[in-house]
Scaffold this active site. Sequence first.
Site, PDB file in Angstrom:
ATOM      1  N   LYS A  20       0.847  -1.194   0.000  1.00  0.00           N
ATOM      2  CA  LYS A  20       0.000   0.000   0.000  1.00  0.00           C
ATOM      3  C   LYS A  20       0.878   1.238   0.000  1.00  0.00           C
ATOM      4  O   LYS A  20       2.042   1.212   0.401  1.00  0.00           O
ATOM      5  CB  LYS A  20      -0.949   0.015   1.207  1.00  0.00           C
ATOM      6  CG  LYS A  20      -0.262   0.016   2.578  1.00  0.00           C
ATOM      7  CD  LYS A  20       0.153   1.380   3.092  1.00  0.00           C
ATOM      8  CE  LYS A  20       0.819   1.279   4.456  1.00  0.00           C
ATOM      9  NZ  LYS A  20       1.536   2.536   4.832  1.00  0.00           N
ATOM     10  N   MET A 104      11.227  -4.828   3.668  1.00  0.00           N
ATOM     11  CA  MET A 104      10.880  -4.671   5.069  1.00  0.00           C
ATOM     12  C   MET A 104      11.275  -3.275   5.544  1.00  0.00           C
ATOM     13  O   MET A 104      12.299  -2.737   5.138  1.00  0.00           O
ATOM     14  CB  MET A 104      11.576  -5.751   5.911  1.00  0.00           C
ATOM     15  CG  MET A 104      11.137  -7.162   5.562  1.00  0.00           C
ATOM     16  SD  MET A 104      12.007  -8.448   6.488  1.00  0.00           S
ATOM     17  CE  MET A 104      11.344  -8.190   8.124  1.00  0.00           C
ATOM     18  N   GLY A 107       7.545   1.109   4.842  1.00  0.00           N
ATOM     19  CA  GLY A 107       6.275   1.824   4.874  1.00  0.00           C
ATOM     20  C   GLY A 107       5.278   1.351   3.837  1.00  0.00           C
ATOM     21  O   GLY A 107       4.250   2.004   3.627  1.00  0.00           O
ATOM     22  N   LEU A 108       5.542   0.209   3.189  1.00  0.00           N
ATOM     23  CA  LEU A 108       4.615  -0.336   2.196  1.00  0.00           C
ATOM     24  C   LEU A 108       3.649  -1.348   2.807  1.00  0.00           C
ATOM     25  O   LEU A 108       2.757  -1.836   2.121  1.00  0.00           O
ATOM     26  CB  LEU A 108       5.383  -0.985   1.036  1.00  0.00           C
ATOM     27  CG  LEU A 108       6.333  -0.077   0.253  1.00  0.00           C
ATOM     28  CD1 LEU A 108       7.007  -0.863  -0.876  1.00  0.00           C
ATOM     29  CD2 LEU A 108       5.615   1.140  -0.307  1.00  0.00           C
ATOM     30  N   GLY A 109       3.842  -1.670   4.075  1.00  0.00           N
ATOM     31  CA  GLY A 109       2.877  -2.514   4.781  1.00  0.00           C
ATOM     32  C   GLY A 109       3.040  -3.996   4.584  1.00  0.00           C
ATOM     33  O   GLY A 109       2.078  -4.747   4.784  1.00  0.00           O
ATOM     34  N   GLY A 110       4.219  -4.468   4.205  1.00  0.00           N
ATOM     35  CA  GLY A 110       4.397  -5.877   3.865  1.00  0.00           C
ATOM     36  C   GLY A 110       3.957  -6.846   4.944  1.00  0.00           C
ATOM     37  O   GLY A 110       3.163  -7.756   4.702  1.00  0.00           O
ATOM     38  N   GLY A 111       4.472  -6.686   6.180  1.00  0.00           N
ATOM     39  CA  GLY A 111       4.108  -7.590   7.258  1.00  0.00           C
ATOM     40  C   GLY A 111       2.635  -7.519   7.609  1.00  0.00           C
ATOM     41  O   GLY A 111       1.977  -8.547   7.849  1.00  0.00           O
ATOM     42  N   SER A 112       2.082  -6.311   7.622  1.00  0.00           N
ATOM     43  CA  SER A 112       0.660  -6.130   7.922  1.00  0.00           C
ATOM     44  C   SER A 112      -0.211  -6.763   6.846  1.00  0.00           C
ATOM     45  O   SER A 112      -1.243  -7.369   7.132  1.00  0.00           O
ATOM     46  CB  SER A 112       0.330  -4.639   8.038  1.00  0.00           C
ATOM     47  OG  SER A 112       0.996  -4.056   9.139  1.00  0.00           O
ATOM     48  N   SER A 113       0.207  -6.622   5.585  1.00  0.00           N
ATOM     49  CA  SER A 113      -0.543  -7.207   4.486  1.00  0.00           C
ATOM     50  C   SER A 113      -0.494  -8.734   4.533  1.00  0.00           C
ATOM     51  O   SER A 113      -1.503  -9.411   4.296  1.00  0.00           O
ATOM     52  CB  SER A 113       0.000  -6.707   3.148  1.00  0.00           C
ATOM     53  OG  SER A 113      -0.812  -7.114   2.073  1.00  0.00           O
ATOM     54  N   ASP A 145      -1.942  -1.133  10.686  1.00  0.00           N
ATOM     55  CA  ASP A 145      -2.212  -1.146   9.245  1.00  0.00           C
ATOM     56  C   ASP A 145      -2.938  -2.407   8.774  1.00  0.00           C
ATOM     57  O   ASP A 145      -3.368  -2.480   7.622  1.00  0.00           O
ATOM     58  CB  ASP A 145      -0.903  -1.004   8.451  1.00  0.00           C
ATOM     59  CG  ASP A 145      -0.414   0.430   8.382  1.00  0.00           C
ATOM     60  OD1 ASP A 145      -1.199   1.351   8.698  1.00  0.00           O
ATOM     61  OD2 ASP A 145       0.765   0.637   8.025  1.00  0.00           O
TER      62      ASP A 145
END
Length: 289
Positions: A20, A104, A107-113, A145
């Site tokens: 994101k 990682m 701020g692209l939200g990898g872990g949350s996604s 997120d």
Amino acid sequence: MTKNVESVSGWGEKWPAPAKLNLMLRITGRRADGYHLLQTVFQMLDLCDWLTFHPRADGLVSLLSPIPGVLEQDDLTVRAANLLKSHTGCGAGVCIETEKNLPMGGGLGGGSSDAATTLVVLNYLWGLNLSKQELMVLGLRLGADVPVFVFGHSAWGEGVGEKLQSIMPPEQWVVIIKPDCHVNTKEIFCSEGLTRDSKSIKMSDFLAGEDRNDCTQEVCRNYQPVKDAISALSVYASARLTGTGACVFAQFSSKESAEAAFQSLKDDWLVFLAKGLNKSPLYKKLEQG
């Protein structure tokens, strides 16, 4: 559960966990508990991690390939699966395979996604029938997120980012630079120089071009690589920070102009070419059955 979960289609298939961007971020105040009041706009990208779920008959949750240095039980996908199990009493097990493409700490939200995709897909594969709203509430326990990825659509966010409404910004091509640094979000939000009194705006103001990020000045002051990345990308289009960074991005009106910028930057920077999406590819796949 009444059905054999292993017979459900979707096991062994690759499921997207999209990145994101925060297309705008305004800090409009601060609560008594220290949390900041925000206005932000989230948009998904076609840049994704990919998760594959394999059924386990013993009821355990595991990873096919644990991340070096991270305890398996601390991985967000494992935490999401175990949270879903404990919340519903589900006795099924799963082995999770992750193909990491998102950087990682950018701020692209990898872990949350990844966590959101785990919640949404296992809710389907295990036949748990939790509503999207229930999954969003669970997701918030895993990270701020996670709910927007469960929401699955470009969103106008308010409060501390948890109050979400659908929004339809243009689906433009973007070039993203990941500078060689990790921005400490807590440090930025605790900074004395951070703007905390921005005037609230309306969705229509954002769509008309009000797209600043109140964290940009403080992040650039503390992290020279981010400042340098914004300068490099600004040669090709207006460059902005996503969230508190470290990634910076620029939007382009055509794929050709975005590709040209990508090609010019890729020898000197870790750079990604992606397309903005208003509907998450996770839900597009889910609807296909």
